[in-house]
Structures are given as C-alpha cells and as structure tokens.
Enzyme design. Structure first.
Site, PDB file in Angstrom:
ATOM      1  N   CYS A  81      12.585 -32.493 -17.994  1.00 31.43           N
ATOM      2  CA  CYS A  81      11.933 -33.760 -17.264  1.00 31.43           C
ATOM      3  C   CYS A  81      10.538 -33.964 -16.267  1.00 31.43           C
ATOM      4  O   CYS A  81       9.671 -34.181 -15.662  1.00 31.43           O
ATOM      5  CB  CYS A  81      12.972 -34.299 -16.689  1.00 31.43           C
ATOM      6  SG  CYS A  81      14.330 -35.326 -17.230  1.00 31.43           S
TER       7      CYS A  81
ATOM      8  N   ARG B 243      16.788 -29.735 -20.138  1.00 33.11           N
ATOM      9  CA  ARG B 243      16.297 -31.301 -20.541  1.00 33.11           C
ATOM     10  C   ARG B 243      16.085 -31.094 -19.351  1.00 33.11           C
ATOM     11  O   ARG B 243      14.375 -32.311 -19.031  1.00 33.11           O
ATOM     12  CB  ARG B 243      18.439 -31.590 -20.222  1.00 33.11           C
ATOM     13  CG  ARG B 243      17.075 -33.263 -20.469  1.00 33.11           C
ATOM     14  CD  ARG B 243      16.687 -34.260 -21.136  1.00 33.11           C
ATOM     15  NE  ARG B 243      15.614 -34.351 -20.403  1.00 33.11           N
ATOM     16  CZ  ARG B 243      14.216 -34.840 -21.619  1.00 33.11           C
ATOM     17  NH1 ARG B 243      14.538 -35.004 -22.567  1.00 33.11           N
ATOM     18  NH2 ARG B 243      13.180 -34.818 -21.332  1.00 33.11           N
TER      19      ARG B 243
ATOM     20  N   CYS C 263      11.974 -38.829 -10.228  1.00 31.86           N
ATOM     21  CA  CYS C 263      13.367 -39.582 -11.791  1.00 31.86           C
ATOM     22  C   CYS C 263      13.284 -40.763 -11.273  1.00 31.86           C
ATOM     23  O   CYS C 263      13.654 -41.184 -11.849  1.00 31.86           O
ATOM     24  CB  CYS C 263      14.403 -38.356 -11.497  1.00 31.86           C
ATOM     25  SG  CYS C 263      14.101 -36.847 -11.662  1.00 31.86           S
TER      26      CYS C 263
END
Lengths: 270, 104
Positions: A231, A227, A179
């Site tokens: 990702c 979301r 991330c």
C-alpha cells in the site's frame, strides 16, 4: 502462461461485454466465483505445512523450537492467537503484531540476531523462500473460524490505535495520497477490484479477515506486513520498514476495526 | 530436495475415491526473463503418476502451461477406506518427489 491467471483473464473479459453498471456487478460476482473455485486447493496450505514444521523444529544457535513462543495467549498457544493480535506484550514493553512477535521469539528463544530473523521478510520464489511467510501462514490458519477480538485496554494499545488512525488519514507523498483516499468511500473500485471502505466495520472486517492470502498472480503467500508495505509503495510513500511501529500502528487500527468478524484467512486472491 | 505435497483422498458411498493433490513447484515456463534480461530456464513437472496398491490409477504428462504450485484433483474406483494412494512427480531437471496419503 499460468492457467489460473488465464482463467481470471477470461472472466474479466466476459464482464466487460455487458452494460457498464451491470458489468461492474457481474464482474464482482464472477471474481467471487473464481475465488470460490480456487479456495479448494489453496496453495497457502503448502506454506502452512512448512510453517508448522518451522514452528516445531529446533533451530537457531540455541537449537530450540518456537513451541514456547507466547503469542499473547500463553507460551505455545497458537489456536486463536492471531484473532487477538496486535496486543501489548509486557516482556517486550511494546505493542506487537504477529510478525513482530515472531521476530521477537526467534531472537529471544532461538538466539537469532535481528538481521537473521528479518533477512527475508517476504518470499520471492523458490530460491528466496521466507520463513516469516510460512510461520505466519501456520499461525493464522490456526485462527480460522475464530472471532476477531483485538484488545484495546492497555495505554500503549490505545496509543498505537490512535497513531494508526492518524496515519490512515494522513495525506502525503508526491500524489498527496492517504489510505483514506481509496478506502473511505462505499462501492468504489480500481479497475475490477472492489475497494473496501475501511472506515466502516463491514469493510474493515471483510478486508482484514481475508489476509494473509495466496496471490495467484505472484505465486506467493502474502502477509499483512506485505499488504501494508505494498500500500505504501502504491501511494509512493517511503518504504514501510518491516515490523516498524508505523506498520504495527496501522495494523492495530485495522485489526481492531475488524473485531467481531470471523477470521477466514489464509485465503486465495487473484 | 523438493518440499512435500499435500494429498487428501476420500472414498464416497458409491466406491469412487476423490484425490486432491497440492504440489510445491516453481513451474517456470522458460519464457520469462530475470531483472538482468537473462532468460530464466524452464523448470516444470513433466510426469505425474498416481498409484493405488501397485496399480497406476493416473498417469499424466505436463508442460510449462500448468500453474505454479499446481492443484490436481482426480477420481478413481476400486479403493477402500484405509488404503494408501501414492503420487509421484518428476520434473525436467530429473528431480522427483513421492508422497502418500491414506484414503479416508
């Protein structure tokens, strides 16, 4: 094809003409303007209305509504509940985010099986509407304007937060991505989209308080579970299972980092 | 049965009523194909009418270029606070939906 999408395209095209540095700034401003113009008449309201109905209408084998569901502030308290999630729930002995808690309530109160409560986690058009999306829209809208205040007191909450932090920096998958690869530096972007720096409070606050959101390009209300799921897809990670501990851990990490900011969602995004 | 609309209506000091309507509709253009390559049939709102006390204050013909879950805003004169405004849409399948709001 879609007027809103077309409008976005025109704005984006207008941004490209100017000098590169200025263009990025202008484009960001123009996208802001576009979002502002759409905020009035956000179709997320349609999901909120359906969610409120689902919340209050008796359903499931036991024919009860969700009005006794405890979202952390006591049974039936919806106002401001989302601003304090994820948190530890003693009755389930687990840290839960909103969507996990909703599944829990639908199983324990309404008597649904796990399969029934999770069968359509994300909406896909009129034929495959998601009750989860609608309930999330309703509950989160009831926290609009409330300051984020996610607790980090219980050992299990600390454990989840630590796990989420670890996952945020964990590199893996065929692209060796984490991330943090995209979300740990200031002033970066993908195409014309700003990438928030989620390691700093300002970035985490901006990002977290803007979800869930109505995605104009998809015509759907997208939740925070969606979301994170997306990702993971973009990173080419294995699919993030709906309401898994991994998804709750990452949510805990990001939600806690957003503490102190005013919750603004459901918003509208391109 | 189609899902309800969200309608807000406010009258200002000069007697102009602003109506904001959010409609719940797929608005399929008929240009898209599904995963198996089959055309997804067109399905969109064709007629929109708004009435105030039996008087038509807006009448519109729409096509597939209007976005999914459309938002419509318009203004008209001659309404008082507490009056009702009705909005109706009819789509190309003949489905229909009417909702009402009280002017604030």
């Amino acid at each position: 094809m879609r007027t809103r999408a077309l409008y976005a395209g025109l704005l984006a095209a207008a941004g490209i003409v100017a000098a590169p540095q200025a263009a990025a700034q202008d484009a960001v401003k123009e996208i802001e303007k576009y979002r502002e113009a759409l905020q009035d008449g956000n179709p997320a309201e349609l999901w909120e209305a359906r969610g409120e109905d689902l919340w209050k209408r008796p359903a499931g084998p036991r024919k009860v509504s969700l009005e006794k569901c405890d979202l952390g502030l006591g049974p039936g308290v919806v106002k401001g509940a989302y601003a304090q999630l994820p948190r530890y729930f003693a009755d389930a002995d687990r840290v839960m985010d909103l969507e996990t808690r909703l599944v829990h309530c639908r199983m324990t109160l309404q008597g649904l099986t796990r399969e029934e409560a999770t069968k359509q986690p994300f909406g896909a058009g009129t034929d495959r509407k998601s009750d989860n999306d609608a309930l999330v829209a309703y509950v989160t809208a009831e926290s609009k304007g409330v300051k984020m205040n996610v607790p980090l007191a219980h050992p299990k909450e600390k454990e989840m937060y630590a796990l989420g932090e670890k996952m945020f920096y964990f590199r893996g998958g065929p692209y060796d991505f984490s991330c943090a690869t995209c979300h740990a530096a200031d002033n970066t972007r993908i195409r014309l989209q700003d990438l928030p720096n989620l390691t700093k409070p300002a970035g985490a606050q901006l990002a977290y308080t803007g979800w869930p959101a109505y995605r104009v390009s998809q015509g759907e209300l997208r939740t925070f579970q969606w979301r994170l799921n997306d990702c993971f897809r973009q990173q080419r990670f294995p699919e993030l299972a709906f309401t898994s501990d991994a998804s709750i851990a990452l949510t805990s990490f990001l939600a806690r980092n957003a503490n102190g900011a005013e919750f603004k969602a459901p918003t509208i995004k391109r | 049965m189609a899902d309800p609309m969200r309608i807000r209506a406010n009258v200002d000091a000069s007697g102009v009523t602003e109506v904001k309507v959010l409609m719940n509709h797929e608005m399929e253009t008929g240009q898209r194909k599904d995963a198996s390559g089959k055309t997804i049939p067109a399905w969109f709102i064709q007629n929109v009418t708004a009435t105030h006390g039996g008087r038509t204050v807006l009448s519109a013909q729409w096509g597939p270029a209007v976005s999914k879950n459309p938002f419509l805003s318009f203004k008209f004169k001659g309404a008082q606070k507490g009056d009702k405004v009705q909005v109706t849409w009819v789509d190309n399948r003949g489905d229909k939906r009417t909702d009402e709001a009280t002017i604030a």
